[in-house]
Design an enzyme around this catalytic site. Structure first.
Site, mmCIF file in Angstrom:
data_model
loop_
_atom_site.group_PDB
_atom_site.id
_atom_site.type_symbol
_atom_site.label_atom_id
_atom_site.label_comp_id
_atom_site.label_asym_id
_atom_site.label_seq_id
_atom_site.Cartn_x
_atom_site.Cartn_y
_atom_site.Cartn_z
ATOM 1 N N HIS A 160 -9.228 -2.213 -5.122
ATOM 2 C CA HIS A 160 -8.132 -2.512 -4.201
ATOM 3 C C HIS A 160 -7.131 -3.461 -4.840
ATOM 4 C CE1 HIS A 160 -5.964 -2.703 -0.475
ATOM 5 N NE2 HIS A 160 -5.822 -4.002 -0.708
ATOM 6 N N ASP A 186 -3.196 -2.705 -5.214
ATOM 7 C CA ASP A 186 -2.130 -3.652 -4.895
ATOM 8 C C ASP A 186 -1.194 -3.852 -6.081
ATOM 9 O OD1 ASP A 186 -2.805 -4.144 -2.260
ATOM 10 O OD2 ASP A 186 -3.890 -6.007 -2.690
ATOM 11 N N HIS A 195 -0.744 -10.685 -5.101
ATOM 12 C CA HIS A 195 0.658 -10.348 -4.881
ATOM 13 C C HIS A 195 1.606 -11.334 -5.553
ATOM 14 C CE1 HIS A 195 -0.752 -7.346 -2.149
ATOM 15 N NE2 HIS A 195 -1.233 -8.222 -1.295
ATOM 16 N N HIS A 247 0.826 -1.209 0.000
ATOM 17 C CA HIS A 247 0.000 0.000 0.000
ATOM 18 C C HIS A 247 0.859 1.257 0.000
ATOM 19 C CE1 HIS A 247 -3.445 -2.497 2.008
ATOM 20 N NE2 HIS A 247 -3.125 -2.914 0.799
#
Length: 311
Positions: free
Chosen positions: A236, A240, A263, A78
């Protein structure tokens, strides 16, 4: 031209996984420093990890950076998203704990911190990684692809969850600081109530709360204030991706598309790109300016089983 912060600024909070409080101090850095984390300890010398793909230690539930001695700081995505999204090239990040504070679960507080510090323009020209040919990574039903793009950095993210509150959502935008601020920075991390007990037993989500996470049960969103965007979930994931792709070490001139990513996929995408010098060139040319382009799509629940090992 390259930028750094005009002055230092500090934030304090708990980590979403470890639940341990930490203070981070963002400090100005010289040109060509990049983003560097410096973990301070009470009884030993600081250890440092530069933000690049070779510093990645783990990506299971967050992006973890480290040095030759092992993991150093986790959940950096973030903060990296805010710095990358706002075009901040050089920063020293001092941290006295194992994890970057989750704050409200988005990048909004980090954006506020950068605004509070202000930006300083340096005398060196900014360098970019220009993607020269398509590079693709697949993992089961998930995939990511970087392709040449002459107009800056284009982000196209699609997610597909079986939960009725999410379903299939898509977000696409040609990124600029103003687009990042308006469209992505306030989108919060999310998780499922059914996973909490398992995650905490494994040592994760110990700092998660409704104040910093959008939580869903079988009936929908549990947070009393609801969602900040109708499609906050995919936004979101896009936030990321901006942070994870900062692991390239330089801003990208590319179009990035991902489907059911996270991720692990994002980090693998950076590694695949940089593993072959024929994939990219380091350039100083600025991208051709384009009109801001943002789009979002939401559909109902998909019949495809949920694929979210990194949720």
């Amino acid at each position: 031209m390259q930028t750094t912060l005009a002055r230092e600024v500090a934030l304090k909070g708990v980590g979403v996984h470890a639940g341990v409080e930490a203070t981070i101090t963002l400090k100005p850095a010289a040109a060509n420093t990049g983003i560097v984390f410096s973990r301070t300890f009470a009884d030993s010398a600081p250890r440092k990890a530069a933000v690049n793909w070779k510093s990645v230690q783990a990506t299971d539930l967050a992006t973890v950076l480290g040095d030759r001695s092992g993991a150093l700081v986790s959940t950096v995505e973030h903060l990296l998203s805010a710095l990358s999204g706002l075009g901040v090239d050089n920063v020293l990040v001092e941290i006295d704990g194992p994890e970057v504070p989750i704050l409200d679960g988005s990048a909004a507080r980090f954006v506020e911190a950068v605004d509070q510090a202000g930006l300083a323009v340096l005398a060196s020209r900014r360098k970019y990684i220009k993607v020269l040919k398509p590079v693709r990574v697949e993992n089961g039903a998930s995939f990511g692809e970087l392709r040449p793009y002459d107009a800056g950095f284009r982000l196209e993210v699609e997610i597909d969850f079986a939960h009725e509150a999410i379903g299939r959502q898509r977000f696409a935008a040609t990124m600029t600081p103003s687009v990042f601020r308006r469209e992505l920075s306030a989108a919060r991390t999310f998780g499922f109530l059914s996973d909490v007990e398992r995650l905490r037993a494994a040592g994760y989500a110990r700092g998660a709360a409704l104040e910093n996470t959008v939580c869903l049960d079988e009936n929908g969103v549990m947070n009393e204030d609801g969602l900040r965007y109708a499609d906050e979930f995919v936004r979101h994931k896009a936030l990321d991706a901006v942070g994870d792709l900062a692991l390239a070490g330089l801003p990208l001139l590319a179009r990035y598309s991902s489907y059911r990513g996270g991720h692990k996929l994002n980090a693998a995408m950076v590694a695949a790109l940089l593993s072959d010098r024929a994939n990219y060139a380091i350039v100083e040319e600025a991208a051709r300016p384009v009109r801001e382009s943002v789009g979002a799509e939401i559909s109902g629940t998909s019949p495809v089983p949920v694929f979210a090992p990194e949720r």
